[in-house]
Design an enzyme around this catalytic site. Structure first.
Site, short mmCIF file in Angstrom:
data_model
loop_
_atom_site.label_atom_id
_atom_site.label_comp_id
_atom_site.label_asym_id
_atom_site.label_seq_id
_atom_site.Cartn_x
_atom_site.Cartn_y
_atom_site.Cartn_z
N VAL A 1 0.83 -1.20 0.00
CA VAL A 1 0.00 0.00 0.00
C VAL A 1 0.87 1.25 0.00
CG1 VAL A 1 -1.59 1.37 1.41
CG2 VAL A 1 -2.05 -1.06 1.03
N GLU A 2 1.92 1.24 0.79
CA GLU A 2 2.75 2.43 0.93
C GLU A 2 3.52 2.78 -0.34
OE1 GLU A 2 2.87 4.63 3.22
OE2 GLU A 2 1.71 3.66 4.79
N THR A 3 4.21 1.82 -0.92
CA THR A 3 5.13 2.18 -2.02
C THR A 3 5.14 1.21 -3.20
OG1 THR A 3 6.95 1.02 -0.91
CG2 THR A 3 6.72 3.38 -0.48
#
Length: 378
Positions: A162-164
């Protein structure tokens, strides 16, 4: 992201990807580097040279002449023993990032939240396929993190995805530029003072981290909000929660996916994750407007604090029976004009919300991790 922070919640991560980062990765939100073992390794991670876009480059502002920055320098000299002339020279080179100011502004009012639309940005083929490749490549590190911290591999995989998108979008803003801009010229919003205080603390943590790790602070790259690396840890989270999980003597959340894996797991444990406990259970609620006793459980904070009997007594019916001795919170996932989706969040669900204070975010992490696990088992 990690981890730890802000958001104008769902919006922050959504842009972070488009970075927010943010972080991922962050902004992110991580790069914690005690001294590297060799010059060749030091050249990797945060120290790599990248071509910055005009938005990332910023503009000259001579922060060293701003009164609030001068007061901050006084504090850093007195509190932490920094050299005044060196800090003045640093802030003279620090650039103003107008795009960071624009990106942290609240989204325009009026548009209803839509869980399904939000989820579709994260639980989709690109992230799922990248997640399978990431899990395959780092299976040993993920298994070791699960054994060491009690955090399932799929949750770690979900957060980094989700983050990167597994390191693809970690951000190329100079962290000190972005954080200084937001610390001393945050846009005029109702929470401006609180946000400026937060970012001022992150400027402090950036300078301390750079000194501790013997780094040029301008070598730290991340999201528009200052989140760093694969898991988008803020500098303060790096100093508190990042770990050297690959055992090379330094913490490098931009250059070492293994460090990112261990650091995400450690962050969750430090924020209340309990090994072996469930995360969430789907429920239905009474739809009759005259029988909405369950409404009192909406908006009760990021904490599992209600008994199952209390929740059932208000018309909340689990479709999968949770353990009777656990505490829960009611999670509402609004779907625009469509019916809201409801879950009972257990303690571990709310541990994920400490990474990003959003129900949408936490459930996307859970769903992406589950989707990657399922795809990998085929």
């Amino acid at each position: 992201m990690s981890i730890t922070f802000l958001h104008q919640a769902a919006r922050g991560v959504a842009v972070s990807l488009a970075l927010l980062s943010l972080s991922a990765s962050i902004a992110t939100a991580g790069n914690a580097e005690p001294k590297s073992r060799s010059a060749s390794k030091a050249a990797k991670g945060n120290l790599r040279k990248v071509a910055l876009s005009p938005d990332e480059q910023g503009e000259f502002a001579n922060f060293s002449q701003w009164k609030n920055v001068a007061d901050f320098i006084d504090e850093m000299v007195e509190k932490h023993g920094f050299d005044r002339a060196a800090l003045e020279a640093t802030f003279k080179k620090t650039r103003y990032i107008d795009s960071a100011v624009q990106l942290v502004k609240p989204a325009p009012p009026g548009k209803p939240k839509n869980w399904r639309a939000y989820r579709s940005r994260f639980v989709e083929p690109i992230r799922i396929n990248a997640g399978v490749a990431f899990w395959d490549k780092y299976a040993d590190a993920l298994a070791r993190a699960e054994q060491t911290y009690g955090v399932p591999a799929e949750i770690i995989v979900g957060i980094i995805g989700v983050e990167t998108i597994y390191g693809r979008n970690t951000g190329n803003f100079r962290v000190l530029d972005a954080l200084t801009t937001l610390a001393f010229d945050y846009p005029d919003t109702p929470n401006r003072d609180a946000r400026m205080s937060f970012f001022r603390g992150e400027v402090e943590n950036t300078l301390l981290f750079a000194r501790e790790a013997n780094l040029d602070p301008f070598s730290l790259l991340g999201s528009y909000a200052g989140a760093i690396g694969w898991p988008q840890f803020m500098p303060g989270s790096i100093r508190k929660f990042a770990v050297d999980f690959d055992g090379d003597g330094r913490v490098d959340l931009r250059g070492s996916p293994v460090d990112a894996i261990g650091s995400v797991a450690n962050f969750l444990v430090q924020h209340g994750w309990k090994s072996g406990e469930p995360v969430a259970f789907p429920v239905t609620v009474a739809r009759d407007e005259t029988m909405r006793a369950w409404d009192m459980f909406i908006g009760q904070g990021l904490e599992a604090k209600f008994s199952l009997d209390e929740l059932k007594g208000a018309g909340i019916v689990p479709t999968i029976e949770p353990p009777a001795d656990m505490r829960f919170g009611l999670v509402d996932l609004q779907n625009g004009g469509e019916p809201t989706e409801y879950w009972l969040g257990a303690n571990n669900f709310f541990a994920i919300t400490q990474y990003n204070r959003s129900f949408f975010y936490a459930m996307s992490v859970v769903d992406l991790g589950r989707a990657v696990r399922t795809a990998r088992s085929r």
